[in-house]
Design a protein around this motif. Structure first.
Motif, PDB file in Angstrom:
ATOM      1  N   GLN A  67       0.700  -1.194  -0.066  1.00 16.97           N
ATOM      2  CA  GLN A  67      -0.070   0.018   0.039  1.00 16.97           C
ATOM      3  C   GLN A  67       0.911   1.258  -0.123  1.00 16.97           C
ATOM      4  OE1 GLN A  67      -3.238  -0.435  -0.148  1.00 16.97           O
ATOM      5  NE2 GLN A  67      -3.183  -2.494  -0.124  1.00 16.97           N
ATOM      6  N   VAL A  68       0.168   2.343  -0.602  1.00 24.63           N
ATOM      7  CA  VAL A  68       1.038   3.806  -0.439  1.00 24.63           C
ATOM      8  C   VAL A  68       0.095   4.560   0.116  1.00 24.63           C
ATOM      9  CG1 VAL A  68       1.744   5.616  -1.872  1.00 24.63           C
ATOM     10  CG2 VAL A  68       1.765   3.189  -2.776  1.00 24.63           C
ATOM     11  N   TYR A  69       0.811   5.279   1.321  1.00 27.13           N
ATOM     12  CA  TYR A  69       0.183   6.322   2.057  1.00 27.13           C
ATOM     13  C   TYR A  69       1.027   7.534   2.140  1.00 27.13           C
ATOM     14  CZ  TYR A  69      -1.718   8.482   6.260  1.00 27.13           C
ATOM     15  OH  TYR A  69      -2.337   9.472   7.128  1.00 27.13           O
ATOM     16  N   SER A  70       0.191   8.549   1.705  1.00 23.65           N
ATOM     17  CA  SER A  70       0.915   9.944   1.602  1.00 23.65           C
ATOM     18  C   SER A  70       0.345  10.889   2.872  1.00 23.65           C
ATOM     19  CB  SER A  70       0.396  10.563   0.147  1.00 23.65           C
ATOM     20  OG  SER A  70       0.982  12.040   0.068  1.00 23.65           O
ATOM     21  N   SER A  71       1.257  11.325   3.440  1.00 26.11           N
ATOM     22  CA  SER A  71       0.815  12.123   4.626  1.00 26.11           C
ATOM     23  C   SER A  71       0.754  13.408   4.261  1.00 26.11           C
ATOM     24  CB  SER A  71       1.920  11.939   5.856  1.00 26.11           C
ATOM     25  OG  SER A  71       2.936  12.427   5.263  1.00 26.11           O
ATOM     26  N   ASP A  72       0.070  14.351   5.161  1.00 23.60           N
ATOM     27  CA  ASP A  72      -0.013  15.817   4.819  1.00 23.60           C
ATOM     28  C   ASP A  72       1.135  16.629   5.475  1.00 23.60           C
ATOM     29  OD1 ASP A  72      -2.764  15.364   3.946  1.00 23.60           O
ATOM     30  OD2 ASP A  72      -3.670  15.413   5.984  1.00 23.60           O
ATOM     31  N   PRO A  73       1.460  17.502   4.728  1.00 25.16           N
ATOM     32  CA  PRO A  73       2.858  18.503   5.227  1.00 25.16           C
ATOM     33  C   PRO A  73       2.522  18.813   6.610  1.00 25.16           C
ATOM     34  CG  PRO A  73       1.855  19.392   3.171  1.00 25.16           C
ATOM     35  CD  PRO A  73       0.761  18.309   3.648  1.00 25.16           C
ATOM     36  N   ARG A  74       3.663  18.460   7.383  1.00 23.94           N
ATOM     37  CA  ARG A  74       3.912  18.508   8.901  1.00 23.94           C
ATOM     38  C   ARG A  74       4.790  19.482   9.130  1.00 23.94           C
ATOM     39  NH1 ARG A  74       0.687  14.686  11.457  1.00 23.94           N
ATOM     40  NH2 ARG A  74      -0.895  14.163  10.190  1.00 23.94           N
ATOM     41  N   PRO A  75       4.674  20.550  10.166  1.00 25.79           N
ATOM     42  CA  PRO A  75       5.725  21.403  10.406  1.00 25.79           C
ATOM     43  C   PRO A  75       6.662  20.943  11.196  1.00 25.79           C
ATOM     44  CG  PRO A  75       3.791  21.983  11.787  1.00 25.79           C
ATOM     45  CD  PRO A  75       3.399  20.824  10.779  1.00 25.79           C
ATOM     46  N   VAL A  76       8.093  20.970  10.934  1.00 26.06           N
ATOM     47  CA  VAL A  76       9.177  20.417  11.664  1.00 26.06           C
ATOM     48  C   VAL A  76      10.282  21.564  11.906  1.00 26.06           C
ATOM     49  CG1 VAL A  76      11.008  18.753  11.546  1.00 26.06           C
ATOM     50  CG2 VAL A  76       8.742  18.212  10.514  1.00 26.06           C
ATOM     51  N   ILE A  77      10.720  21.530  12.980  1.00 27.35           N
ATOM     52  CA  ILE A  77      11.635  22.579  13.435  1.00 27.35           C
ATOM     53  C   ILE A  77      13.352  22.377  13.298  1.00 27.35           C
ATOM     54  CG2 ILE A  77      12.659  24.352  15.124  1.00 27.35           C
ATOM     55  CD1 ILE A  77       9.844  24.062  16.473  1.00 27.35           C
ATOM     56  N   ASN A  85       8.101  22.591   6.484  1.00 24.16           N
ATOM     57  CA  ASN A  85       6.932  21.888   6.097  1.00 24.16           C
ATOM     58  C   ASN A  85       7.455  20.480   5.180  1.00 24.16           C
ATOM     59  OD1 ASN A  85       4.957  23.232   7.351  1.00 24.16           O
ATOM     60  ND2 ASN A  85       4.651  24.688   5.818  1.00 24.16           N
ATOM     61  N   ILE A  86       7.082  19.433   6.080  1.00 24.43           N
ATOM     62  CA  ILE A  86       7.699  18.118   5.346  1.00 24.43           C
ATOM     63  C   ILE A  86       6.414  17.201   5.151  1.00 24.43           C
ATOM     64  CG2 ILE A  86       9.151  16.190   5.416  1.00 24.43           C
ATOM     65  CD1 ILE A  86      11.079  17.788   7.017  1.00 24.43           C
ATOM     66  N   ASP A  87       6.436  16.501   3.905  1.00 23.86           N
ATOM     67  CA  ASP A  87       5.247  15.575   3.648  1.00 23.86           C
ATOM     68  C   ASP A  87       5.867  14.324   3.098  1.00 23.86           C
ATOM     69  OD1 ASP A  87       5.762  17.143   1.386  1.00 23.86           O
ATOM     70  OD2 ASP A  87       3.862  16.617   0.509  1.00 23.86           O
ATOM     71  N   THR A  88       5.513  13.343   3.528  1.00 26.06           N
ATOM     72  CA  THR A  88       6.199  12.151   3.027  1.00 26.06           C
ATOM     73  C   THR A  88       5.330  11.084   2.583  1.00 26.06           C
ATOM     74  OG1 THR A  88       5.631  10.938   5.212  1.00 26.06           O
ATOM     75  CG2 THR A  88       7.657  12.275   5.047  1.00 26.06           C
ATOM     76  N   VAL A  89       5.933  10.143   1.740  1.00 31.06           N
ATOM     77  CA  VAL A  89       5.114   8.733   1.015  1.00 31.06           C
ATOM     78  C   VAL A  89       5.537   7.652   1.609  1.00 31.06           C
ATOM     79  CG1 VAL A  89       4.647   7.780  -0.925  1.00 31.06           C
ATOM     80  CG2 VAL A  89       4.981  10.149  -0.917  1.00 31.06           C
ATOM     81  N   LEU A  90       4.718   6.831   2.106  1.00 31.05           N
ATOM     82  CA  LEU A  90       4.900   5.502   2.917  1.00 31.05           C
ATOM     83  C   LEU A  90       4.539   4.378   1.861  1.00 31.05           C
ATOM     84  CD1 LEU A  90       6.451   4.318   5.492  1.00 31.05           C
ATOM     85  CD2 LEU A  90       3.793   4.425   6.364  1.00 31.05           C
ATOM     86  N   TYR A  91       5.366   3.479   1.983  1.00 31.01           N
ATOM     87  CA  TYR A  91       4.954   2.161   1.293  1.00 31.01           C
ATOM     88  C   TYR A  91       5.299   1.100   2.083  1.00 31.01           C
ATOM     89  CZ  TYR A  91       5.991   4.940  -2.987  1.00 31.01           C
ATOM     90  OH  TYR A  91       6.034   5.799  -4.191  1.00 31.01           O
ATOM     91  N   TYR A  92       4.260   0.527   2.586  1.00 29.45           N
ATOM     92  CA  TYR A  92       3.974  -0.409   3.382  1.00 29.45           C
ATOM     93  C   TYR A  92       3.275  -1.777   3.023  1.00 29.45           C
ATOM     94  CZ  TYR A  92      -0.974   0.885   4.402  1.00 29.45           C
ATOM     95  OH  TYR A  92      -2.376   1.045   4.245  1.00 29.45           O
ATOM     96  N   GLN A  93       3.426  -2.930   3.769  1.00 29.43           N
ATOM     97  CA  GLN A  93       2.571  -4.066   3.368  1.00 29.43           C
ATOM     98  C   GLN A  93       2.300  -4.961   4.635  1.00 29.43           C
ATOM     99  OE1 GLN A  93       5.041  -6.726   0.833  1.00 29.43           O
ATOM    100  NE2 GLN A  93       3.014  -7.954   0.188  1.00 29.43           N
ATOM    101  N   ILE A  94       0.962  -5.458   4.606  1.00 28.03           N
ATOM    102  CA  ILE A  94       0.718  -6.178   5.844  1.00 28.03           C
ATOM    103  C   ILE A  94       1.153  -7.439   5.748  1.00 28.03           C
ATOM    104  CG2 ILE A  94      -1.269  -7.364   7.078  1.00 28.03           C
ATOM    105  CD1 ILE A  94      -3.100  -4.712   6.260  1.00 28.03           C
ATOM    106  N   THR A  95       1.908  -8.115   6.691  1.00 29.87           N
ATOM    107  CA  THR A  95       2.282  -9.490   6.669  1.00 29.87           C
ATOM    108  C   THR A  95       1.885 -10.427   7.693  1.00 29.87           C
ATOM    109  OG1 THR A  95       4.043  -8.851   8.366  1.00 29.87           O
ATOM    110  CG2 THR A  95       4.618  -8.551   6.113  1.00 29.87           C
ATOM    111  N   ASP A  96       1.132  -9.800   8.644  1.00 34.81           N
ATOM    112  CA  ASP A  96       0.228 -10.747   9.607  1.00 34.81           C
ATOM    113  C   ASP A  96      -1.267  -9.986   9.727  1.00 34.81           C
ATOM    114  OD1 ASP A  96      -0.497 -12.101  11.661  1.00 34.81           O
ATOM    115  OD2 ASP A  96       0.949 -11.712  13.115  1.00 34.81           O
ATOM    116  N   PRO A  97      -1.965 -10.389   9.304  1.00 35.92           N
ATOM    117  CA  PRO A  97      -3.428  -9.891   9.379  1.00 35.92           C
ATOM    118  C   PRO A  97      -3.957  -9.827  10.732  1.00 35.92           C
ATOM    119  CG  PRO A  97      -3.192 -11.508   7.618  1.00 35.92           C
ATOM    120  CD  PRO A  97      -2.007 -11.834   8.175  1.00 35.92           C
TER     121      PRO A  97
END
Length: 368
Positions: A67-77, A85-97
């Motif tokens: 799965q692909v999950y894109s987060s909203d921009p978050r403020p980071v100091i 402001n940094i936004d990330t893209v996460l690629y994950y997979q369920i291995t244990d339901p």
């Protein structure tokens, strides 16, 4: 009769319901968690599965694809107290339901919050310049933290990418000015280097041109001098080989005199001292015993004798006030050349007449 039919229909409906409740078809790449009386029983795999009606029910349906999950921009100091402001893209997979359904309430929210906190920890130890140039390091550190935390949730984080880092507007303007200044600096340096190379090449070209022109002039002078030397040598050999007499030499000498006055820039010219001697040689060779330069009347008395003596000794005669010139120098030279040419022509005619055979004339026949 009607009651029997009704009971049969009810029994048929119950059987159909029980069969429908017993059979579960799971699509590919899906996993169903089964609970029996509210407790986890098992996870259905893709294909045809049988469950206990009424007792077993499906709790969660999970997709085990990546799965692909894109987060909203978050403020980071950052370390230098700048908010980005940094936004990330996460690629994950369920291995244990089972773990994904029962170990965490909402794994997506948990991953998002974990990503934000990890970013703040990582970015907080870097300044803005390092943050903008260390994306690979940030990605690797994020992945390590997320993979370690989500492992017990039955989720594997395959990849984490920073999609954008947005510094404040004022910082963007300052960075643009800095980059513009750097580009202008590089352009000025390149322009100066180009001018320097152009001047060096021009100077080298001029140097090579001057050297080649000098070498060409030198070679031309050498060839010209060799040609003149060979011409003089040929003339000298021809004169000695043909044994030219004084008459020819005197004629050639007089022949070159008119060329001295041929230029328009000559206002006067000096008669060499050998002129009278050459004239005497020509006239003496052809039988003319006159002594004097044509067109020049020597004076009487001592001055004439002195001039004649100077000419006889081979010195340049000095023309004092007692001498009177009937023509100018150029006319005198032309006249002398004409007389010399006429004398040579007469001499050649006499020589040819002398070489031709003389036929003796017969006198009148005498008797007896």
């Amino acid at each position: 009769m009607d009651a029997v039919v009704i009971l049969a229909l009810v029994a048929a409906l119950v059987i159909v319901f029980l069969v429908a409740s017993t059979v579960r078809i799971v699509p590919q790449a899906r996993r169903y968690n089964i609970e029996r009386f509210g407790r986890y029983r098992r996870t259905l795999q893709p294909g045809l599965n049988l469950v206990v009606p009424v007792a077993d029910r499906i709790n969660t349906k999970l997709d085990v694809r990546e799965q692909v999950y894109s987060s909203d921009p978050r403020p980071v100091i950052t370390e230098d107290n700048l908010v980005v402001n940094i936004d990330t893209v996460l690629y994950y997979q369920i291995t244990d339901p089972r773990a994904a359904a029962y170990e965490v309430a909402d794994y997506l929210q948990a991953i998002d919050q974990l990503t934000v906190t990890t970013l703040r920890n990582v970015i907080g130890s870097m300044d803005l310049e390092e943050t903008l140039t260390s994306r690979e390091e940030i990605n690797s550190r994020l992945r390590a933290v997320l993979d370690d935390a989500t492992g017990k949730w039955g989720i594997r984080v395959n990849r984490v990418e920073i999609k954008a880092i947005d510094p404040p507007h004022t910082i963007k303007e300052a960075m643009e000015k800095q980059m513009r200044a750097e580009r202008d600096k590089r352009a000025a340096i390149l322009h100066a280097e180009g001018e320097r190379q152009a001047k060096i090449l021009t100077a080298e070209g001029t140097k090579q041109k001057d050297i080649l022109e000098a070498q060409g002039a030198q070679q031309a002078m050498i060839l010209r001098a060799d040609g003149e030397a060979k011409a003089v040598e040929l003339v000298f050999q021809a004169v000695h080989r043909n044994n030219a007499d004084p008459k020819v030499l005197a004629y050639k000498y007089l022949e070159t005199l008119p060329h001295l006055a041929s230029s328009d820039n000559n206002t006067f010219w000096v008669i060499p001292g050998e002129l009278t001697e050459a004239v005497r040689t020509v006239t003496r060779a052809f039988g003319d015993q006159s002594t004097g330069v044509p067109g020049v009347t020597p004076p009487d008395g001592a001055a004439g004798a002195e001039a004649a003596g100077g000419a006889a000794e081979g010195r340049t005669p000095e023309l004092d006030a007692g001498w009177t010139a009937s023509f100018d120098a150029a006319a005198a030279a032309d006249e002398a050349g004409k007389q010399a040419a006429a004398a040579v022509s007469d001499a050649k005619a006499e020589a040819e007449a002398a070489k031709s055979p003389q036929i003796p004339r017969r006198g009148p026949a005498s008797d007896g």
